[in-house]
Design a protein around this motif. Sequence first.
Motif, PDB file in Angstrom:
ATOM      1  N   ILE A  59      59.177  -5.402  64.145  1.00  0.00           N
ATOM      2  CA  ILE A  59      58.256  -5.444  63.207  1.00  0.00           C
ATOM      3  C   ILE A  59      58.294  -6.585  62.261  1.00  0.00           C
ATOM      4  O   ILE A  59      57.178  -7.124  61.824  1.00  0.00           O
ATOM      5  CB  ILE A  59      58.474  -4.026  62.360  1.00  0.00           C
ATOM      6  CG1 ILE A  59      58.292  -2.789  63.256  1.00  0.00           C
ATOM      7  CG2 ILE A  59      57.521  -3.898  61.232  1.00  0.00           C
ATOM      8  CD1 ILE A  59      58.834  -1.381  62.633  1.00  0.00           C
ATOM      9  N   GLY A  63      55.213  -7.989  64.178  1.00  0.00           N
ATOM     10  CA  GLY A  63      54.642  -6.925  63.793  1.00  0.00           C
ATOM     11  C   GLY A  63      53.124  -6.697  63.865  1.00  0.00           C
ATOM     12  O   GLY A  63      52.567  -5.714  64.603  1.00  0.00           O
ATOM     13  N   ALA A  64      52.151  -7.545  63.550  1.00  0.00           N
ATOM     14  CA  ALA A  64      50.974  -7.662  63.446  1.00  0.00           C
ATOM     15  C   ALA A  64      50.301  -7.571  65.006  1.00  0.00           C
ATOM     16  O   ALA A  64      49.430  -6.687  65.320  1.00  0.00           O
ATOM     17  CB  ALA A  64      50.331  -8.619  63.014  1.00  0.00           C
ATOM     18  N   ALA A  66      52.243  -6.478  67.545  1.00  0.00           N
ATOM     19  CA  ALA A  66      52.732  -5.126  68.161  1.00  0.00           C
ATOM     20  C   ALA A  66      51.801  -4.120  67.742  1.00  0.00           C
ATOM     21  O   ALA A  66      51.682  -2.941  68.619  1.00  0.00           O
ATOM     22  CB  ALA A  66      54.005  -4.807  67.475  1.00  0.00           C
ATOM     23  N   CYS A  67      51.216  -4.038  66.617  1.00  0.00           N
ATOM     24  CA  CYS A  67      50.309  -2.920  66.152  1.00  0.00           C
ATOM     25  C   CYS A  67      48.914  -2.946  66.301  1.00  0.00           C
ATOM     26  O   CYS A  67      47.924  -2.241  66.375  1.00  0.00           O
ATOM     27  CB  CYS A  67      50.270  -3.019  64.361  1.00  0.00           C
ATOM     28  SG  CYS A  67      51.816  -2.532  63.901  1.00  0.00           S
ATOM     29  N   GLN A  68      48.506  -4.183  67.011  1.00  0.00           N
ATOM     30  CA  GLN A  68      47.070  -4.454  67.615  1.00  0.00           C
ATOM     31  C   GLN A  68      46.730  -4.083  68.938  1.00  0.00           C
ATOM     32  O   GLN A  68      47.882  -3.478  69.625  1.00  0.00           O
ATOM     33  CB  GLN A  68      46.900  -5.901  67.224  1.00  0.00           C
ATOM     34  CG  GLN A  68      45.538  -6.512  67.483  1.00  0.00           C
ATOM     35  CD  GLN A  68      44.717  -5.894  66.488  1.00  0.00           C
ATOM     36  OE1 GLN A  68      43.797  -4.829  66.634  1.00  0.00           O
ATOM     37  NE2 GLN A  68      44.250  -6.453  65.332  1.00  0.00           N
ATOM     38  N   ALA A 280      51.244  -1.501  72.551  1.00  0.00           N
ATOM     39  CA  ALA A 280      52.142  -3.042  72.527  1.00  0.00           C
ATOM     40  C   ALA A 280      53.300  -2.881  71.890  1.00  0.00           C
ATOM     41  O   ALA A 280      54.103  -3.664  72.188  1.00  0.00           O
ATOM     42  CB  ALA A 280      51.098  -4.129  71.759  1.00  0.00           C
ATOM     43  N   PHE A 281      53.270  -2.110  70.740  1.00  0.00           N
ATOM     44  CA  PHE A 281      54.408  -2.034  69.960  1.00  0.00           C
ATOM     45  C   PHE A 281      55.640  -1.483  70.800  1.00  0.00           C
ATOM     46  O   PHE A 281      56.839  -1.966  70.780  1.00  0.00           O
ATOM     47  CB  PHE A 281      54.144  -0.679  68.881  1.00  0.00           C
ATOM     48  CG  PHE A 281      55.367  -0.485  68.057  1.00  0.00           C
ATOM     49  CD1 PHE A 281      56.144  -1.567  67.234  1.00  0.00           C
ATOM     50  CD2 PHE A 281      55.605   0.770  67.696  1.00  0.00           C
ATOM     51  CE1 PHE A 281      56.987  -1.104  66.609  1.00  0.00           C
ATOM     52  CE2 PHE A 281      56.603   1.221  66.869  1.00  0.00           C
ATOM     53  CZ  PHE A 281      57.324   0.215  65.955  1.00  0.00           C
TER      54      PHE A 281
END
Lengths: 407, 407
Positions: A59, A63-64, A66-68, A280-281
């Motif tokens: 994260i 992080g960005a 991983a969240c996309q 992706a996370f």
Amino acid sequence: MVSDYKEILSDSAKGMKRSAIRELLKLTQKPEIISFAGGLPAKESFPLEQLQEICAEVIATDGAAACQYGSTEGVPELLEILAQRYRDQGLSYVTKENITIITSSQQGLDTVGKIFLNRGDKYICELPSYLGALGAFNSYGGVGVGIPQDEQGMSAVELEKTLAEMKAKGEKPKFIYLIPDFQNPAGMTMPEARRIEILNIAKKYEIMVVEDSPYRELRFSGKPQRMLYDLDNGEGNVITLGTFSKIFMPGFRMGWVLAHPMVIDNFVKAKQSTDLCTSAFLQKITVKFFQKNYFDANVKKIVDMYRSKLEAMLGAFEKYMPEGVTWTRPEGGLFLFLTLPEGYDAEELFQIAIEKNVAFVLGTVFFVNGGGKNTMRINFSYMSEEMNIEGVKRLADAIKELYARKK
Amino acid sequence: MVSDYKEILSDSAKGMKRSAIRELLKLTQKPEIISFAGGLPAKESFPLEQLQEICAEVIATDGAAACQYGSTEGVPELLEILAQRYRDQGLSYVTKENITIITSSQQGLDTVGKIFLNRGDKYICELPSYLGALGAFNSYGGVGVGIPQDEQGMSAVELEKTLAEMKAKGEKPKFIYLIPDFQNPAGMTMPEARRIEILNIAKKYEIMVVEDSPYRELRFSGKPQRMLYDLDNGEGNVITLGTFSKIFMPGFRMGWVLAHPMVIDNFVKAKQSTDLCTSAFLQKITVKFFQKNYFDANVKKIVDMYRSKLEAMLGAFEKYMPEGVTWTRPEGGLFLFLTLPEGYDAEELFQIAIEKNVAFVLGTVFFVNGGGKNTMRINFSYMSEEMNIEGVKRLADAIKELYARKK
């Protein structure tokens, strides 16, 4: 509600039953029941402390992304790690173009069905075979043709005989579905010689092989047998499915496909309309587990834990089981397979067992031909050693009661 | 490789193309390109600090269950939270038996296809409609029958006309697929009166309605219109699909279905063979976001951000677009829809636009009847306001060049 709701369902939905195992699992979730029914990893196998550390890192540093949304093929670093692991095992020709990430190997099975099966198409499977695969294939209208096993797995003689008969009738199955390592449910491992025989038959009849390999890394004893994919030298006749569920965490719902790039392309196209991409996370967390060398250390921990559970359970079988019951002695995986004397019914036993607070899966659900009425699948990974032993005692008592009733 | 590989593929696989949008996205990932092509949330919308905090809490307090297999229906707390939110909006009859968790709303669309469509079955959709839905339905052999939109969405007059014609021929579509809020790609919202008309027609002809609702919570202006599910009073004629991808994180691949328990049962049975369950880890993280009241605060932040992006973009359209170009002014969502004067080809424009380092999605991919050749879908959520404005300038230049070429 539309009045013809049940009629407007697709043939696929009309044929769907709730999974016998999933429904059984619900039945057996009462705390007093010792359940050998599921295929769950031990909760002690989850590397929670490392997961804490790695989640925080992913994260913070990535992080960005991983969240996309991610690419349908999967996170490139993870594809590369998996490819490298195959190369390290001698499959020098594997690149990341041979791999795609899937949302659980169940999705892989579903996709095999989707990309190969028209309604009424036949496929070859073992007697017995993994229920979740049969369910996925059947949901596309696939018709399973079962080949008996011997102690080495699918019989090559019977396979050749069946394919020759089908060919004579102008029929050709779409693929041969196999679980060569620590078969689910039967527990045995197919020796290399048999794998070569099966592969040669498949090539002779020009039939794809689907090698389902969820347990391969969980070997407690004996020598690893080369994968069918490996024996095929990457020539494209074999599609191998792997999963992180048994060697890492089922809660991540992650697996992978190893196949010819043409097959991978079909998987990717199908996945675009089934779930677009896998988290992706979770993929990025998994990448870090590999990069920090936590992954293999955890697999080793799991293998040691399950070996010990299996040994304790086999000991309890020797000690408590009445005459006439036989069982497999797997070299790995999560399951062993129990057979009652001919003429005894595992479903009748199930009722007695539930009264005695022990549960298992009826072997018959794994047989596309309706056979296996005197068989049961027993999981040894989930419960503690003590509970495994206590459960075997209860099961032995239940079998003795079944014997007594039959006298 | 088997020599007849392409022939042994299912009809489904033979018909699959790589998603035009996903493939375009790859084309447009060069850093110099301003891409209006995807449907990606802004990366600034992801609540990374809160995610850090909550991941740590979930792993510490509920780690083992989070890493384990979960039930196919979903984590009970999450089902209850979603049900309560519907009840809070006045849908008093919603309970957790009306909800199931899915691995992205794309999985919901795929499952709609799986449970309702046999090959050759017809379904109704808008002209234009969401490409990912059409792809999923078509993968099951569904045949889309397109109904034109007016500025209020699907035309009720045209719908009734089409259904009457079909009925006269003994045909009945399996369902009507709609995106009533901030339609993808066209951007408009269907007013309540039109929703009621459509629902009444559906009930008259006894046809299920699939209400795809990925953007409903992203309203920037205007008054919320009651959901079709709500207007149906939970009578079972409507299946509503929701997703966390636009209001939380697409990297979680999580959505939900709101439907009659009989429909939920079909979804659950189908999901047992497609991916067994959605990640319990990600569901439990999401539960905590709700419980700590972080969820709605984050949605509000996203709404404010996107409203501002849209306003800046609409301003730039007014300022830079040449005569003859028209566009929608959505009250929410992620997209607006641009129309070139009749006779101009958006595909020709695309080539010019790429040279000028700006990209979009061709509107024609959203039309099951091959129409919309002069239309484009424009995303405003992903790029920064500055880039959105710069992109509109480039696009306006490209259109001027297209005009000049045609003279």
